[in-house]
Design a protein around this motif. Structure first.
Motif, PDB file in Angstrom:
ATOM      1  N   GLY A   1       0.822  -1.211   0.000  1.00  8.63           N
ATOM      2  CA  GLY A   1       0.000   0.000   0.000  1.00  8.63           C
ATOM      3  C   GLY A   1       0.851   1.254   0.000  1.00  8.63           C
ATOM      4  O   GLY A   1       0.510   2.245   0.637  1.00  8.63           O
ATOM      5  N   PHE A   2       1.960   1.201  -0.707  1.00 10.23           N
ATOM      6  CA  PHE A   2       2.860   2.365  -0.803  1.00 10.23           C
ATOM      7  C   PHE A   2       2.462   3.145  -2.062  1.00 10.23           C
ATOM      8  O   PHE A   2       2.601   2.628  -3.177  1.00 10.23           O
ATOM      9  CB  PHE A   2       4.309   1.896  -0.891  1.00 10.23           C
ATOM     10  CG  PHE A   2       5.319   3.019  -0.880  1.00 10.23           C
ATOM     11  CD1 PHE A   2       5.407   3.886   0.197  1.00 10.23           C
ATOM     12  CD2 PHE A   2       6.188   3.200  -1.954  1.00 10.23           C
ATOM     13  CE1 PHE A   2       6.345   4.911   0.217  1.00 10.23           C
ATOM     14  CE2 PHE A   2       7.134   4.213  -1.939  1.00 10.23           C
ATOM     15  CZ  PHE A   2       7.207   5.064  -0.847  1.00 10.23           C
ATOM     16  N   MET A   3       1.935   4.348  -1.860  1.00 14.00           N
ATOM     17  CA  MET A   3       1.301   5.069  -2.961  1.00 14.00           C
ATOM     18  C   MET A   3       2.249   6.030  -3.679  1.00 14.00           C
ATOM     19  O   MET A   3       1.869   7.155  -4.006  1.00 14.00           O
ATOM     20  CB  MET A   3       0.079   5.854  -2.420  1.00 14.00           C
ATOM     21  CG  MET A   3      -0.914   5.001  -1.680  1.00 14.00           C
ATOM     22  SD  MET A   3      -1.519   3.619  -2.675  1.00 14.00           S
ATOM     23  CE  MET A   3      -2.677   4.492  -3.704  1.00 14.00           C
ATOM     24  N   ARG A   4       3.475   5.589  -3.865  1.00 15.57           N
ATOM     25  CA  ARG A   4       4.437   6.393  -4.623  1.00 15.57           C
ATOM     26  C   ARG A   4       5.053   5.518  -5.702  1.00 15.57           C
ATOM     27  O   ARG A   4       5.299   4.337  -5.474  1.00 15.57           O
ATOM     28  CB  ARG A   4       5.580   6.883  -3.717  1.00 15.57           C
ATOM     29  CG  ARG A   4       5.152   7.720  -2.553  1.00 15.57           C
ATOM     30  CD  ARG A   4       4.812   9.118  -2.936  1.00 15.57           C
ATOM     31  NE  ARG A   4       5.878   9.806  -3.657  1.00 15.57           N
ATOM     32  CZ  ARG A   4       5.711  10.960  -4.292  1.00 15.57           C
ATOM     33  NH1 ARG A   4       4.537  11.533  -4.318  1.00 15.57           N
ATOM     34  NH2 ARG A   4       6.724  11.519  -4.914  1.00 15.57           N
ATOM     35  N   ILE A   5       5.295   6.133  -6.839  1.00 14.77           N
ATOM     36  CA  ILE A   5       5.978   5.394  -7.903  1.00 14.77           C
ATOM     37  C   ILE A   5       7.473   5.537  -7.673  1.00 14.77           C
ATOM     38  O   ILE A   5       7.976   6.657  -7.488  1.00 14.77           O
ATOM     39  CB  ILE A   5       5.586   5.968  -9.287  1.00 14.77           C
ATOM     40  CG1 ILE A   5       4.091   5.790  -9.506  1.00 14.77           C
ATOM     41  CG2 ILE A   5       6.391   5.290 -10.390  1.00 14.77           C
ATOM     42  CD1 ILE A   5       3.559   6.539 -10.711  1.00 14.77           C
ATOM     43  N   LEU A   6       8.174   4.423  -7.659  1.00  8.32           N
ATOM     44  CA  LEU A   6       9.623   4.470  -7.435  1.00  8.32           C
ATOM     45  C   LEU A   6      10.350   4.686  -8.757  1.00  8.32           C
ATOM     46  O   LEU A   6       9.979   4.119  -9.784  1.00  8.32           O
ATOM     47  CB  LEU A   6      10.098   3.166  -6.797  1.00  8.32           C
ATOM     48  CG  LEU A   6       9.541   2.861  -5.409  1.00  8.32           C
ATOM     49  CD1 LEU A   6       9.971   1.470  -4.955  1.00  8.32           C
ATOM     50  CD2 LEU A   6      10.005   3.909  -4.400  1.00  8.32           C
ATOM     51  N   THR A   7      11.419   5.483  -8.721  1.00  2.00           N
ATOM     52  CA  THR A   7      12.209   5.692  -9.942  1.00  2.00           C
ATOM     53  C   THR A   7      13.169   4.511 -10.123  1.00  2.00           C
ATOM     54  O   THR A   7      13.407   3.722  -9.202  1.00  2.00           O
ATOM     55  CB  THR A   7      13.035   6.990  -9.861  1.00  2.00           C
ATOM     56  OG1 THR A   7      13.960   6.851  -8.783  1.00  2.00           O
ATOM     57  CG2 THR A   7      12.160   8.211  -9.636  1.00  2.00           C
ATOM     58  N   SER A   8      13.752   4.452 -11.321  1.00  2.00           N
ATOM     59  CA  SER A   8      14.626   3.312 -11.629  1.00  2.00           C
ATOM     60  C   SER A   8      15.873   3.309 -10.753  1.00  2.00           C
ATOM     61  O   SER A   8      16.519   2.271 -10.591  1.00  2.00           O
ATOM     62  CB  SER A   8      15.008   3.323 -13.106  1.00  2.00           C
ATOM     63  OG  SER A   8      15.623   4.541 -13.412  1.00  2.00           O
ATOM     64  N   LYS A   9      16.210   4.458 -10.164  1.00  2.00           N
ATOM     65  CA  LYS A   9      17.368   4.481  -9.269  1.00  2.00           C
ATOM     66  C   LYS A   9      17.179   3.461  -8.135  1.00  2.00           C
ATOM     67  O   LYS A   9      18.097   2.712  -7.793  1.00  2.00           O
ATOM     68  CB  LYS A   9      17.529   5.889  -8.689  1.00  2.00           C
ATOM     69  CG  LYS A   9      18.887   6.140  -8.131  1.00  2.00           C
ATOM     70  CD  LYS A   9      19.108   7.612  -7.884  1.00  2.00           C
ATOM     71  CE  LYS A   9      20.483   7.830  -7.317  1.00  2.00           C
ATOM     72  NZ  LYS A   9      20.708   9.232  -6.956  1.00  2.00           N
ATOM     73  N   ILE A  10      15.977   3.425  -7.583  1.00  2.00           N
ATOM     74  CA  ILE A  10      15.707   2.485  -6.489  1.00  2.00           C
ATOM     75  C   ILE A  10      15.427   1.083  -7.029  1.00  2.00           C
ATOM     76  O   ILE A  10      15.960   0.093  -6.517  1.00  2.00           O
ATOM     77  CB  ILE A  10      14.537   2.990  -5.621  1.00  2.00           C
ATOM     78  CG1 ILE A  10      15.000   4.230  -4.853  1.00  2.00           C
ATOM     79  CG2 ILE A  10      14.033   1.895  -4.689  1.00  2.00           C
ATOM     80  CD1 ILE A  10      14.126   4.677  -3.742  1.00  2.00           C
ATOM     81  N   THR A  11      14.613   1.006  -8.069  1.00  2.00           N
ATOM     82  CA  THR A  11      14.262  -0.347  -8.558  1.00  2.00           C
ATOM     83  C   THR A  11      15.496  -1.058  -9.129  1.00  2.00           C
ATOM     84  O   THR A  11      15.614  -2.273  -9.010  1.00  2.00           O
ATOM     85  CB  THR A  11      13.125  -0.298  -9.603  1.00  2.00           C
ATOM     86  OG1 THR A  11      13.492   0.592 -10.660  1.00  2.00           O
ATOM     87  CG2 THR A  11      11.833   0.175  -8.978  1.00  2.00           C
ATOM     88  N   ASP A  12      16.425  -0.307  -9.718  1.00  2.00           N
ATOM     89  CA  ASP A  12      17.653  -0.945 -10.224  1.00  2.00           C
ATOM     90  C   ASP A  12      18.573  -1.356  -9.070  1.00  2.00           C
ATOM     91  O   ASP A  12      19.133  -2.450  -9.068  1.00  2.00           O
ATOM     92  CB  ASP A  12      18.428   0.007 -11.156  1.00  2.00           C
ATOM     93  CG  ASP A  12      17.712   0.197 -12.483  1.00  2.00           C
ATOM     94  OD1 ASP A  12      16.724  -0.528 -12.726  1.00  2.00           O
ATOM     95  OD2 ASP A  12      18.126   1.077 -13.257  1.00  2.00           O
ATOM     96  N   TYR A  13      18.709  -0.460  -8.087  1.00  2.00           N
ATOM     97  CA  TYR A  13      19.587  -0.720  -6.938  1.00  2.00           C
ATOM     98  C   TYR A  13      19.162  -1.998  -6.213  1.00  2.00           C
ATOM     99  O   TYR A  13      19.998  -2.805  -5.802  1.00  2.00           O
ATOM    100  CB  TYR A  13      19.547   0.479  -5.984  1.00  2.00           C
ATOM    101  CG  TYR A  13      20.566   0.473  -4.874  1.00  2.00           C
ATOM    102  CD1 TYR A  13      21.749   1.196  -5.001  1.00  2.00           C
ATOM    103  CD2 TYR A  13      20.345  -0.224  -3.693  1.00  2.00           C
ATOM    104  CE1 TYR A  13      22.685   1.217  -3.981  1.00  2.00           C
ATOM    105  CE2 TYR A  13      21.281  -0.216  -2.671  1.00  2.00           C
ATOM    106  CZ  TYR A  13      22.449   0.504  -2.817  1.00  2.00           C
ATOM    107  OH  TYR A  13      23.366   0.511  -1.803  1.00  2.00           O
ATOM    108  N   PHE A  14      17.851  -2.148  -6.055  1.00  2.00           N
ATOM    109  CA  PHE A  14      17.325  -3.307  -5.312  1.00  2.00           C
ATOM    110  C   PHE A  14      16.647  -4.314  -6.251  1.00  2.00           C
ATOM    111  O   PHE A  14      15.674  -4.972  -5.857  1.00  2.00           O
ATOM    112  CB  PHE A  14      16.343  -2.847  -4.234  1.00  2.00           C
ATOM    113  CG  PHE A  14      16.987  -2.103  -3.101  1.00  2.00           C
ATOM    114  CD1 PHE A  14      17.776  -2.757  -2.176  1.00  2.00           C
ATOM    115  CD2 PHE A  14      16.806  -0.733  -2.969  1.00  2.00           C
ATOM    116  CE1 PHE A  14      18.368  -2.069  -1.124  1.00  2.00           C
ATOM    117  CE2 PHE A  14      17.398  -0.034  -1.920  1.00  2.00           C
ATOM    118  CZ  PHE A  14      18.179  -0.702  -0.999  1.00  2.00           C
TER     119      PHE A  14
END
Ligand code: GRF
Length: 217
Positions: free
Chosen positions: A88-101
């Motif tokens: 229920g996290f209502m923010r879109i994550l940028t690729s900086k975070i999705t790539d890192y993890f």
């Protein structure tokens, strides 16, 4: 013990389901932090009640998405999670975070993806007279509500035209499936092969590459 971080923006009933499963010995992991972009999220209170470390990063304090994600990444890096659960996290994550993890973030979404990414999924099911509704759990990529699918739980909508009732059923399924998937990840039964971007399931029944369950609720 796997280190789990939960990101949320609201009520946190899914966080509660995870906490309960850990307390009952059904998840071999521990929550090392709960992070919210919403300082008023009730999920923070649920975490505090369990003496879980909580962090708020108010997105309104940041100029843009990238600046918010930079702050979030700093906090996450310190927590060194094995698994990040978007509940229920209502923010879109940028690729900086999705790539890192990459391969370490999962999301729970209240629809049978690829149907209805984004908001208002229950209303869309009603408007389209869908026969089935359900939930999806998937690894997170930089694309909204996309990324390799892990599990889906569905139920027959029947004559239901009431959004709240659909939501109630969705929550019941979420609270059963999310802890189960987290446990499978914690014990290495499910993981993302980052080279091929395919989810690996060890000794689990999958249909077309993901766990599929029908619930009579
Ligand atoms: C859930 O329905 C989840 O699928 C969606 O947001 C809702 C969060 O509910 N992403 P809660 O805060 O866990 O009660």
């Amino acid at each position: 013990m796997k280190r789990i971080v939960v990101l949320l923006s609201g009520n946190g009933s899914n966080l509660q389901a995870i906490i309960d499963s850990i307390n009952n010995g059904n998840i071999n992991g521990r929550i090392v932090g709960v992070i919210s972009n919403n300082i008023e999220a009730f999920g923070l209170k649920r975490a505090q009640k369990e003496n879980i470390n909580t962090i708020t990063i108010n997105h309104l304090d940041y100029e843009n998405r990238q600046a918010f994600d930079d702050a979030l990444l700093k906090k996450l890096a310190i927590l060194a999670p094995d698994l990040i659960v978007l509940a229920g996290f209502m923010r879109i994550l940028t690729s900086k975070i999705t790539d890192y993890f990459n391969g370490k973030i999962i999301n729970i979404h209240p629809s049978l993806l690829p149907l209805y990414p984004g908001l208002h999924t229950h209303q869309k099911v009603i408007d389209n007279n869908d026969e089935k509704h359900g939930i999806s759990i998937h690894y997170v990529s930089s694309e909204l509500d996309a990324g390799p699918l892990i599990a889906q739980g569905n139920f027959n909508v029947g004559e239901i035209k009431d959004k709240e009732l659909l939501e109630e059923k969705i929550h019941k399924i979420e609270h059963l499936m999310l802890p189960l998937v987290i446990q499978y990840i914690c014990i290495g039964t499910i993981y993302l092969d980052v080279k091929s971007n395919n989810v690996v399931f060890k000794n689990l029944d999958v249909i077309n590459g993901s766990i599929q369950k029908n619930y009579e609720i």
